[in-house]
Design a protein around this motif. Structure first.
Motif, PDB file in Angstrom:
ATOM      1  N   PRO A  17       0.828  -1.205   0.000  1.00  0.00           N
ATOM      2  CA  PRO A  17       0.000   0.000   0.000  1.00  0.00           C
ATOM      3  C   PRO A  17       0.865   1.258   0.000  1.00  0.00           C
ATOM      4  N   PRO A  18       0.563   2.241  -0.848  1.00  0.00           N
ATOM      5  CA  PRO A  18       1.409   3.423  -0.985  1.00  0.00           C
ATOM      6  C   PRO A  18       1.469   4.305   0.256  1.00  0.00           C
ATOM      7  N   ASP A  19       0.505   4.162   1.171  1.00  0.00           N
ATOM      8  CA  ASP A  19       0.512   5.004   2.367  1.00  0.00           C
ATOM      9  C   ASP A  19       1.259   4.368   3.538  1.00  0.00           C
ATOM     10  N   MET A  20       1.818   3.189   3.349  1.00  0.00           N
ATOM     11  CA  MET A  20       2.572   2.517   4.406  1.00  0.00           C
ATOM     12  C   MET A  20       3.996   3.083   4.475  1.00  0.00           C
ATOM     13  N   GLY A  21       4.611   3.021   5.650  1.00  0.00           N
ATOM     14  CA  GLY A  21       5.948   3.568   5.850  1.00  0.00           C
ATOM     15  C   GLY A  21       6.979   2.995   4.896  1.00  0.00           C
ATOM     16  N   ALA A  22       6.907   1.701   4.627  1.00  0.00           N
ATOM     17  CA  ALA A  22       7.883   1.069   3.729  1.00  0.00           C
ATOM     18  C   ALA A  22       7.793   1.643   2.322  1.00  0.00           C
ATOM     19  N   ALA A  23       6.582   1.853   1.831  1.00  0.00           N
ATOM     20  CA  ALA A  23       6.405   2.425   0.494  1.00  0.00           C
ATOM     21  C   ALA A  23       6.878   3.869   0.470  1.00  0.00           C
ATOM     22  N   ARG A  24       6.548   4.635   1.500  1.00  0.00           N
ATOM     23  CA  ARG A  24       6.988   6.032   1.553  1.00  0.00           C
ATOM     24  C   ARG A  24       8.512   6.128   1.606  1.00  0.00           C
ATOM     25  N   GLY A  74       5.908   6.517  14.602  1.00  0.00           N
ATOM     26  CA  GLY A  74       6.737   7.715  14.451  1.00  0.00           C
ATOM     27  C   GLY A  74       8.214   7.477  14.664  1.00  0.00           C
ATOM     28  N   THR A  75       8.575   6.339  15.302  1.00  0.00           N
ATOM     29  CA  THR A  75       9.992   6.025  15.448  1.00  0.00           C
ATOM     30  C   THR A  75      10.491   5.450  14.131  1.00  0.00           C
ATOM     31  N   ARG A  76      11.791   5.353  14.003  1.00  0.00           N
ATOM     32  CA  ARG A  76      12.374   4.899  12.738  1.00  0.00           C
ATOM     33  C   ARG A  76      13.166   3.615  12.914  1.00  0.00           C
ATOM     34  N   VAL A  77      13.237   2.868  11.828  1.00  0.00           N
ATOM     35  CA  VAL A  77      14.017   1.638  11.786  1.00  0.00           C
ATOM     36  C   VAL A  77      14.882   1.689  10.523  1.00  0.00           C
ATOM     37  N   ARG A  78      16.160   1.314  10.661  1.00  0.00           N
ATOM     38  CA  ARG A  78      17.076   1.286   9.515  1.00  0.00           C
ATOM     39  C   ARG A  78      17.071  -0.116   8.918  1.00  0.00           C
ATOM     40  N   LEU A  79      16.840  -0.188   7.629  1.00  0.00           N
ATOM     41  CA  LEU A  79      16.862  -1.462   6.925  1.00  0.00           C
ATOM     42  C   LEU A  79      17.987  -1.454   5.907  1.00  0.00           C
ATOM     43  N   GLN A  80      18.752  -2.525   5.892  1.00  0.00           N
ATOM     44  CA  GLN A  80      19.707  -2.732   4.810  1.00  0.00           C
ATOM     45  C   GLN A  80      19.013  -3.656   3.830  1.00  0.00           C
ATOM     46  N   GLY A 126      20.963  -6.591  -6.944  1.00  0.00           N
ATOM     47  CA  GLY A 126      22.367  -6.863  -6.679  1.00  0.00           C
ATOM     48  C   GLY A 126      23.116  -5.751  -5.966  1.00  0.00           C
ATOM     49  N   MET A 127      22.473  -4.632  -5.702  1.00  0.00           N
ATOM     50  CA  MET A 127      23.119  -3.500  -5.030  1.00  0.00           C
ATOM     51  C   MET A 127      22.594  -3.393  -3.595  1.00  0.00           C
ATOM     52  N   THR A 128      23.495  -3.139  -2.649  1.00  0.00           N
ATOM     53  CA  THR A 128      23.119  -2.962  -1.249  1.00  0.00           C
ATOM     54  C   THR A 128      22.814  -1.494  -0.999  1.00  0.00           C
ATOM     55  N   LYS A 129      21.756  -1.259  -0.232  1.00  0.00           N
ATOM     56  CA  LYS A 129      21.305   0.098   0.042  1.00  0.00           C
ATOM     57  C   LYS A 129      20.739   0.145   1.449  1.00  0.00           C
ATOM     58  N   GLU A 130      20.842   1.297   2.122  1.00  0.00           N
ATOM     59  CA  GLU A 130      20.220   1.457   3.430  1.00  0.00           C
ATOM     60  C   GLU A 130      19.019   2.381   3.288  1.00  0.00           C
ATOM     61  N   VAL A 131      17.916   2.001   3.941  1.00  0.00           N
ATOM     62  CA  VAL A 131      16.664   2.753   3.884  1.00  0.00           C
ATOM     63  C   VAL A 131      16.192   2.961   5.318  1.00  0.00           C
ATOM     64  N   VAL A 132      15.705   4.158   5.606  1.00  0.00           N
ATOM     65  CA  VAL A 132      15.133   4.436   6.929  1.00  0.00           C
ATOM     66  C   VAL A 132      13.619   4.513   6.770  1.00  0.00           C
ATOM     67  N   VAL A 133      12.920   3.702   7.571  1.00  0.00           N
ATOM     68  CA  VAL A 133      11.463   3.624   7.505  1.00  0.00           C
ATOM     69  C   VAL A 133      10.884   4.191   8.793  1.00  0.00           C
ATOM     70  N   GLU A 134       9.930   5.105   8.649  1.00  0.00           N
ATOM     71  CA  GLU A 134       9.219   5.611   9.817  1.00  0.00           C
ATOM     72  C   GLU A 134       8.047   4.689  10.104  1.00  0.00           C
ATOM     73  N   ARG A 135       8.001   4.208  11.333  1.00  0.00           N
ATOM     74  CA  ARG A 135       6.932   3.276  11.708  1.00  0.00           C
ATOM     75  C   ARG A 135       5.587   3.998  11.740  1.00  0.00           C
ATOM     76  N   GLY A 136       4.584   3.309  11.222  1.00  0.00           N
ATOM     77  CA  GLY A 136       3.218   3.832  11.241  1.00  0.00           C
ATOM     78  C   GLY A 136       2.328   2.865  11.978  1.00  0.00           C
ATOM     79  N   PRO A 137       1.040   3.176  12.055  1.00  0.00           N
ATOM     80  CA  PRO A 137       0.114   2.261  12.725  1.00  0.00           C
ATOM     81  C   PRO A 137      -0.025   0.975  11.923  1.00  0.00           C
TER      82      PRO A 137
END
Length: 75
Positions: free
Chosen positions: A2-9, A43-49, A54-65
């Motif tokens: 879903p586009p409104d989820m933290g992972a998509a944002r 509202g807190t954040r989690v860092r995902l690698q 084939g490319m490694t990237k780090e993404v920060v996701v803000e937790r939602g309900p």
């Protein structure tokens, strides 16, 4: 996703492979371990690698309900 989820944002895509959560390797984590590592106060954040194409990237996701998935379509 879903586009409104933290992972998509945060820019995560369906085929991204999560390899670490807040610096802890995801490989070998149980479903409960993954749930606990990703859960947290809204509202807190989690860092995902992640690995994408084939490319490694780090993404920060803000937790939602947490939102229940929609029911399957009626037959």
């Amino acid at each position: 996703m879903p586009p409104d989820m933290g992972a998509a944002r945060a820019g995560l895509l369906v085929d991204d492979e999560i390899t670490a959560i807040d610096g802890k390797p995801a490989k070998g984590m149980s479903g409960d371990d993954l749930h606990q590592a990703l859960s947290g106060q809204v509202g807190t954040r989690v860092r995902l690698q992640i690995v994408r194409e084939g490319m490694t990237k780090e993404v920060v996701v803000e937790r939602g309900p947490l939102v229940a998935p929609p029911p399957p379509p009626a037959r």
